[in-house]
Design an enzyme around this catalytic site. Sequence first.
Site, PDB file in Angstrom:
ATOM      1  CE  LYS A 199      -5.531   1.278   2.612  1.00  0.00           C
ATOM      2  NZ  LYS A 199      -6.183   0.725   1.499  1.00  0.00           N
ATOM      3  CG  LEU A 223      -0.776   1.430 -10.858  1.00  0.00           C
ATOM      4  CD1 LEU A 223       0.542   1.538 -11.634  1.00  0.00           C
ATOM      5  CD2 LEU A 223      -0.585   0.596  -9.599  1.00  0.00           C
ATOM      6  N   GLY A 228       3.088  -0.072   1.162  1.00  0.00           N
ATOM      7  CA  GLY A 228       2.524   1.074   1.863  1.00  0.00           C
ATOM      8  C   GLY A 228       2.089   0.689   3.274  1.00  0.00           C
ATOM      9  CG  HIS A 259      -0.379   1.994  -6.388  1.00  0.00           C
ATOM     10  ND1 HIS A 259      -1.684   2.322  -6.668  1.00  0.00           N
ATOM     11  CD2 HIS A 259      -0.422   0.827  -5.699  1.00  0.00           C
ATOM     12  CE1 HIS A 259      -2.485   1.393  -6.169  1.00  0.00           C
ATOM     13  NE2 HIS A 259      -1.751   0.480  -5.582  1.00  0.00           N
ATOM     14  CD  GLN A 285      -0.701  -6.150   1.666  1.00  0.00           C
ATOM     15  OE1 GLN A 285      -1.612  -6.795   1.177  1.00  0.00           O
ATOM     16  NE2 GLN A 285      -0.237  -5.051   1.093  1.00  0.00           N
ATOM     17  CG  MET A 296      -4.233   8.667  -2.148  1.00  0.00           C
ATOM     18  SD  MET A 296      -3.063   9.140  -3.423  1.00  0.00           S
ATOM     19  CE  MET A 296      -3.201  10.920  -3.279  1.00  0.00           C
ATOM     20  CB  SER A 297      -7.675   2.850  -0.998  1.00  0.00           C
ATOM     21  OG  SER A 297      -8.223   1.605  -1.354  1.00  0.00           O
ATOM     22  CD  GLN A 314      -4.348  -9.991  -2.520  1.00  0.00           C
ATOM     23  OE1 GLN A 314      -3.261 -10.320  -2.970  1.00  0.00           O
ATOM     24  NE2 GLN A 314      -4.531  -8.801  -1.965  1.00  0.00           N
ATOM     25  NE  ARG A 342     -11.690  -3.442  -1.994  1.00  0.00           N
ATOM     26  CZ  ARG A 342     -10.707  -4.322  -1.801  1.00  0.00           C
ATOM     27  NH1 ARG A 342      -9.604  -3.946  -1.212  1.00  0.00           N
ATOM     28  NH2 ARG A 342     -10.834  -5.570  -2.201  1.00  0.00           N
TER      29      ARG A 342
END
EC number: 6.3.2.1
Length: 289
Positions: free
Chosen positions: A153, A33, A151, A37, A157, A188-189, A61, A191
Amino acid sequence: MRIERELAGLRAATGAWRAAGQRIGLVPTMGALHDGHLALVAEARRQADVVVTSIFVNPLQFAPTEDLDRYPRDEAGDLAKLAAAGCDLAFLPTPAVIYPPGDTCVIDPGAKPGSPAEGWEGDARPGHFRGVATVCCKLFMMAQADVAVFGEKDWQQLQVVRRMVADLLLPVTIQGLATVRDADGLAMSSRNQRLSGEERGQAAALPALLARCGEALAAGQPVEAALAEGRAALAAAGFTPDYLALVQPASLKPWPVGQVGAARLLVAARLGDIRLLDNIPVLVPSARG
Ligand code: PAF
Protein backbone atom coordinates in the site's frame (compact mmCIF):
# COMPACT_ATOMS: atom_id res chain seq x y z
CA MET A 1 3.76 -13.78 23.23
CA ARG A 2 6.78 -12.09 24.71
CA ILE A 3 6.61 -8.29 25.12
CA GLU A 4 9.80 -6.24 25.18
CA ARG A 5 10.25 -2.48 25.49
CA GLU A 6 14.06 -2.24 25.80
CA LEU A 7 16.85 -3.18 23.38
CA ALA A 8 18.46 -5.59 25.88
CA GLY A 9 15.31 -7.73 26.15
CA LEU A 10 14.80 -7.77 22.39
CA ARG A 11 18.43 -8.69 21.74
CA ALA A 12 18.35 -11.46 24.36
CA ALA A 13 15.36 -13.06 22.59
CA THR A 14 16.57 -12.62 19.02
CA GLY A 15 20.15 -13.57 19.95
CA ALA A 16 18.92 -16.86 21.45
CA TRP A 17 16.76 -17.56 18.38
CA ARG A 18 19.66 -16.88 16.03
CA ALA A 19 21.97 -19.08 18.11
CA ALA A 20 19.39 -21.85 17.72
CA GLY A 21 19.52 -21.38 13.95
CA GLN A 22 16.08 -19.82 13.67
CA ARG A 23 15.25 -17.20 11.02
CA ILE A 24 13.74 -14.00 12.35
CA GLY A 25 10.90 -12.22 10.54
CA LEU A 26 10.19 -8.58 11.41
CA VAL A 27 6.99 -6.64 10.83
CA PRO A 28 7.59 -2.93 11.52
CA THR A 29 4.34 -1.10 12.39
CA MET A 30 3.10 2.06 14.04
CA GLY A 31 0.29 0.18 15.79
CA ALA A 32 -3.49 0.68 15.45
CA LEU A 33 -3.32 -2.74 13.86
CA HIS A 34 -5.84 -3.94 11.29
CA ASP A 35 -6.15 -7.03 9.11
CA GLY A 36 -3.55 -5.61 6.70
CA HIS A 37 -0.95 -5.72 9.47
CA LEU A 38 -2.03 -9.20 10.51
CA ALA A 39 -1.52 -10.35 6.90
CA LEU A 40 2.07 -9.04 7.20
CA VAL A 41 2.50 -11.09 10.38
CA ALA A 42 1.17 -14.19 8.57
CA GLU A 43 3.61 -13.55 5.69
CA ALA A 44 6.51 -13.12 8.14
CA ARG A 45 5.53 -16.46 9.67
CA ARG A 46 5.71 -18.06 6.20
CA GLN A 47 9.14 -16.49 5.57
CA ALA A 48 10.76 -17.11 8.96
CA ASP A 49 10.72 -19.33 12.05
CA VAL A 50 9.89 -16.61 14.57
CA VAL A 51 8.05 -13.30 14.16
CA VAL A 52 8.84 -10.00 15.84
CA THR A 53 6.36 -7.13 15.39
CA SER A 54 7.43 -3.63 16.38
CA ILE A 55 4.93 -0.98 17.41
CA PHE A 56 6.47 2.47 17.38
CA VAL A 57 4.85 5.72 16.29
CA ASN A 58 8.01 7.19 14.84
CA PRO A 59 8.21 10.94 15.51
CA LEU A 60 11.02 11.38 12.95
CA GLN A 61 8.73 10.55 10.02
CA PHE A 62 6.09 13.14 10.97
CA ALA A 63 6.54 16.77 9.92
CA PRO A 64 5.86 19.37 12.63
CA THR A 65 2.54 20.15 10.92
CA GLU A 66 1.45 16.51 10.81
CA ASP A 67 -0.79 14.42 12.98
CA LEU A 68 1.68 12.67 15.35
CA ASP A 69 -0.47 13.33 18.42
CA ARG A 70 -3.65 12.32 16.62
CA TYR A 71 -2.17 9.10 15.25
CA PRO A 72 -4.45 6.30 16.56
CA ARG A 73 -3.02 4.28 19.45
CA ASP A 74 -4.45 1.10 21.00
CA GLU A 75 -1.70 -0.83 22.76
CA ALA A 76 -3.93 -3.35 24.55
CA GLY A 77 -5.95 -4.08 21.41
CA ASP A 78 -2.79 -4.38 19.30
CA LEU A 79 -1.16 -6.84 21.70
CA ALA A 80 -4.29 -9.02 21.78
CA LYS A 81 -4.40 -9.09 17.96
CA LEU A 82 -0.70 -9.94 17.69
CA ALA A 83 -0.96 -12.75 20.25
CA ALA A 84 -3.95 -14.20 18.39
CA ALA A 85 -2.05 -13.94 15.09
CA GLY A 86 0.81 -16.02 16.46
CA CYS A 87 3.42 -13.27 16.78
CA ASP A 88 6.30 -14.44 18.99
CA LEU A 89 7.51 -11.08 20.29
CA ALA A 90 6.03 -7.60 20.35
CA PHE A 91 8.63 -4.84 20.60
CA LEU A 92 7.28 -1.54 21.95
CA PRO A 93 10.20 0.84 22.40
CA THR A 94 9.92 4.38 23.72
CA PRO A 95 11.36 7.21 21.59
CA ALA A 96 14.45 7.27 23.87
CA VAL A 97 15.20 3.62 23.03
CA ILE A 98 15.14 4.31 19.29
CA TYR A 99 16.71 7.78 19.49
CA PRO A 100 19.19 7.75 22.38
CA PRO A 101 19.43 11.19 23.99
CA GLY A 102 22.08 13.24 22.21
CA ASP A 103 21.93 11.18 19.00
CA THR A 104 23.12 12.92 15.84
CA CYS A 105 22.84 10.33 13.05
CA VAL A 106 20.04 9.81 10.57
CA ILE A 107 19.80 8.02 7.25
CA ASP A 108 19.01 10.24 4.29
CA PRO A 109 17.62 8.07 1.47
CA GLY A 110 17.58 11.09 -0.85
CA ALA A 111 21.23 12.02 -0.36
CA LYS A 112 22.08 11.29 -4.00
CA PRO A 113 20.04 12.21 -7.11
CA GLY A 114 17.84 9.48 -8.55
CA SER A 115 16.55 8.26 -5.19
CA PRO A 116 13.10 6.62 -5.07
CA ALA A 117 12.45 9.01 -2.16
CA GLU A 118 12.23 11.89 -4.68
CA GLY A 119 8.80 13.19 -5.61
CA TRP A 120 5.29 12.10 -4.61
CA GLU A 121 5.31 11.44 -0.83
CA GLY A 122 8.83 12.86 -0.71
CA ASP A 123 7.45 16.22 -1.93
CA ALA A 124 4.22 16.07 0.05
CA ARG A 125 5.95 15.14 3.32
CA PRO A 126 9.48 16.64 3.40
CA GLY A 127 11.75 14.59 5.68
CA HIS A 128 9.24 11.73 5.87
CA PHE A 129 11.44 9.13 4.18
CA ARG A 130 14.45 10.15 6.23
CA GLY A 131 12.40 9.22 9.29
CA VAL A 132 11.20 5.96 7.73
CA ALA A 133 14.66 4.90 6.54
CA THR A 134 16.27 5.76 9.88
CA VAL A 135 13.77 3.86 12.01
CA CYS A 136 13.65 0.86 9.65
CA CYS A 137 17.44 0.55 9.60
CA LYS A 138 17.54 0.68 13.39
CA LEU A 139 14.70 -1.84 13.75
CA PHE A 140 16.37 -4.26 11.31
CA MET A 141 19.59 -4.11 13.32
CA MET A 142 17.91 -4.17 16.73
CA ALA A 143 15.79 -7.22 15.89
CA GLN A 144 18.61 -8.94 13.95
CA ALA A 145 15.97 -9.62 11.31
CA ASP A 146 16.57 -12.01 8.41
CA VAL A 147 13.47 -10.81 6.60
CA ALA A 148 11.23 -7.77 7.05
CA VAL A 149 7.72 -7.60 5.60
CA PHE A 150 6.12 -4.40 4.26
CA GLY A 151 2.74 -3.79 2.64
CA GLU A 152 2.58 -2.63 -0.97
CA LYS A 153 0.00 0.00 0.00
CA ASP A 154 2.89 2.34 0.78
CA TRP A 155 4.58 1.56 -2.51
CA GLN A 156 7.13 4.38 -2.43
CA GLN A 157 8.09 3.49 1.15
CA LEU A 158 8.70 -0.12 0.05
CA GLN A 159 11.01 1.05 -2.76
CA VAL A 160 12.87 3.46 -0.44
CA VAL A 161 13.46 0.67 2.08
CA ARG A 162 14.61 -1.75 -0.65
CA ARG A 163 17.07 0.87 -1.99
CA MET A 164 18.41 1.58 1.51
CA VAL A 165 18.97 -2.12 2.21
CA ALA A 166 20.82 -2.50 -1.11
CA ASP A 167 22.88 0.68 -0.65
CA LEU A 168 23.86 0.01 2.98
CA LEU A 169 24.46 -3.71 2.32
CA LEU A 170 22.15 -4.65 5.18
CA PRO A 171 21.79 -8.40 5.84
CA VAL A 172 17.98 -8.45 5.59
CA THR A 173 15.57 -9.47 2.83
CA ILE A 174 12.69 -7.11 2.16
CA GLN A 175 9.44 -8.90 1.35
CA GLY A 176 6.49 -6.91 -0.07
CA LEU A 177 2.91 -8.06 0.38
CA ALA A 178 -0.10 -7.14 -1.80
CA THR A 179 -2.42 -4.49 -0.34
CA VAL A 180 -5.20 -5.84 1.86
CA ARG A 181 -8.55 -4.18 1.10
CA ASP A 182 -11.93 -3.84 2.76
CA ALA A 183 -14.87 -5.49 0.98
CA ASP A 184 -15.58 -2.25 -0.96
CA GLY A 185 -11.97 -2.06 -2.19
CA LEU A 186 -10.59 0.64 0.14
CA ALA A 187 -6.98 -0.15 1.05
CA MET A 188 -6.74 -0.86 4.78
CA SER A 189 -4.95 1.88 6.71
CA SER A 190 -4.86 2.95 10.34
CA ARG A 191 -5.85 6.42 9.15
CA ASN A 192 -9.20 5.09 7.83
CA GLN A 193 -10.39 5.05 11.45
CA ARG A 194 -10.41 8.84 11.34
CA LEU A 195 -12.82 9.06 8.39
CA SER A 196 -16.36 10.11 9.35
CA GLY A 197 -19.16 7.67 8.41
CA GLU A 198 -20.00 9.72 5.35
CA GLU A 199 -16.34 10.03 4.31
CA ARG A 200 -15.86 6.28 4.73
CA GLY A 201 -18.72 5.74 2.27
CA GLN A 202 -17.18 8.19 -0.21
CA ALA A 203 -13.68 6.71 0.20
CA ALA A 204 -14.59 3.55 -1.72
CA ALA A 205 -14.61 5.66 -4.89
CA LEU A 206 -10.82 6.04 -4.64
CA PRO A 207 -9.86 2.42 -5.49
CA ALA A 208 -12.70 2.27 -8.05
CA LEU A 209 -11.43 5.39 -9.88
CA LEU A 210 -7.85 4.18 -9.62
CA ALA A 211 -8.87 0.87 -11.21
CA ARG A 212 -10.78 2.74 -13.96
CA CYS A 213 -7.71 4.85 -14.76
CA GLY A 214 -5.54 1.72 -14.73
CA GLU A 215 -7.90 0.01 -17.18
CA ALA A 216 -7.80 3.02 -19.53
CA LEU A 217 -3.99 2.96 -19.47
CA ALA A 218 -3.86 -0.80 -20.00
CA ALA A 219 -6.25 -0.36 -22.95
CA GLY A 220 -3.74 2.00 -24.56
CA GLN A 221 -5.17 5.45 -23.72
CA PRO A 222 -2.36 8.03 -23.87
CA VAL A 223 -0.90 8.45 -20.38
CA GLU A 224 -1.45 12.20 -19.91
CA ALA A 225 -5.06 12.01 -21.13
CA ALA A 226 -5.87 9.05 -18.85
CA LEU A 227 -4.29 10.78 -15.84
CA ALA A 228 -6.10 14.07 -16.54
CA GLU A 229 -9.42 12.21 -16.75
CA GLY A 230 -8.59 10.33 -13.57
CA ARG A 231 -7.77 13.53 -11.67
CA ALA A 232 -11.01 15.15 -12.86
CA ALA A 233 -12.99 12.07 -11.79
CA LEU A 234 -11.38 12.15 -8.33
CA ALA A 235 -12.25 15.83 -7.90
CA ALA A 236 -15.82 15.18 -9.07
CA ALA A 237 -16.11 12.41 -6.45
CA GLY A 238 -15.20 14.88 -3.67
CA PHE A 239 -11.46 14.18 -3.33
CA THR A 240 -8.68 16.75 -3.45
CA PRO A 241 -6.04 14.87 -5.44
CA ASP A 242 -2.40 15.47 -4.43
CA TYR A 243 -1.15 13.37 -7.30
CA LEU A 244 -2.25 10.65 -9.70
CA ALA A 245 0.86 9.44 -11.49
CA LEU A 246 2.14 6.60 -13.63
CA VAL A 247 5.68 5.71 -12.57
CA GLN A 248 8.48 3.21 -13.03
CA PRO A 249 7.93 0.69 -10.23
CA ALA A 250 11.35 0.74 -8.54
CA SER A 251 12.73 4.21 -9.30
CA LEU A 252 9.38 6.04 -8.96
CA LYS A 253 10.39 8.21 -11.93
CA PRO A 254 7.53 9.27 -14.23
CA TRP A 255 6.70 6.69 -16.88
CA PRO A 256 8.55 7.65 -20.10
CA VAL A 257 6.32 8.57 -23.05
CA GLY A 258 5.94 5.59 -25.37
CA GLN A 259 7.46 3.05 -22.97
CA VAL A 260 5.77 -0.36 -22.85
CA GLY A 261 5.71 -2.71 -19.85
CA ALA A 262 5.02 -2.97 -16.11
CA ALA A 263 4.28 0.41 -14.49
CA ARG A 264 2.76 1.48 -11.18
CA LEU A 265 -0.17 3.87 -10.91
CA LEU A 266 0.00 5.89 -7.69
CA VAL A 267 -2.61 8.10 -6.09
CA ALA A 268 -2.72 10.34 -3.03
CA ALA A 269 -5.90 12.27 -2.38
CA ARG A 270 -7.50 14.05 0.54
CA LEU A 271 -10.97 13.45 1.86
CA GLY A 272 -11.67 16.08 4.51
CA ASP A 273 -8.41 16.22 6.43
CA ILE A 274 -7.49 12.56 5.83
CA ARG A 275 -4.93 11.77 3.16
CA LEU A 276 -5.56 8.44 1.42
CA LEU A 277 -2.90 6.56 -0.59
CA ASP A 278 -3.29 3.71 -3.02
CA ASN A 279 -1.50 2.16 -6.01
CA ILE A 280 -1.97 -0.63 -8.52
CA PRO A 281 0.17 -2.34 -11.18
CA VAL A 282 -0.53 -1.41 -14.80
CA LEU A 283 0.76 -3.17 -17.90
CA VAL A 284 1.23 -0.39 -20.47
CA PRO A 285 0.74 -1.64 -24.06
CA SER A 286 2.31 -0.29 -27.22
CA ALA A 287 0.58 2.81 -28.65
CA ARG A 288 -2.86 2.35 -30.21
CA GLY A 289 -3.33 2.56 -33.97
O1 PAF B 1 4.40 1.96 7.32
C1 PAF B 1 4.53 2.23 8.53
O2 PAF B 1 3.68 1.91 9.37
C2 PAF B 1 5.79 2.99 8.97
O3 PAF B 1 6.19 3.90 8.01
C3 PAF B 1 6.93 2.07 9.38
C4 PAF B 1 7.41 1.23 8.21
C5 PAF B 1 6.48 1.15 10.52
C6 PAF B 1 8.13 2.88 9.88
O4 PAF B 1 7.77 3.65 10.99
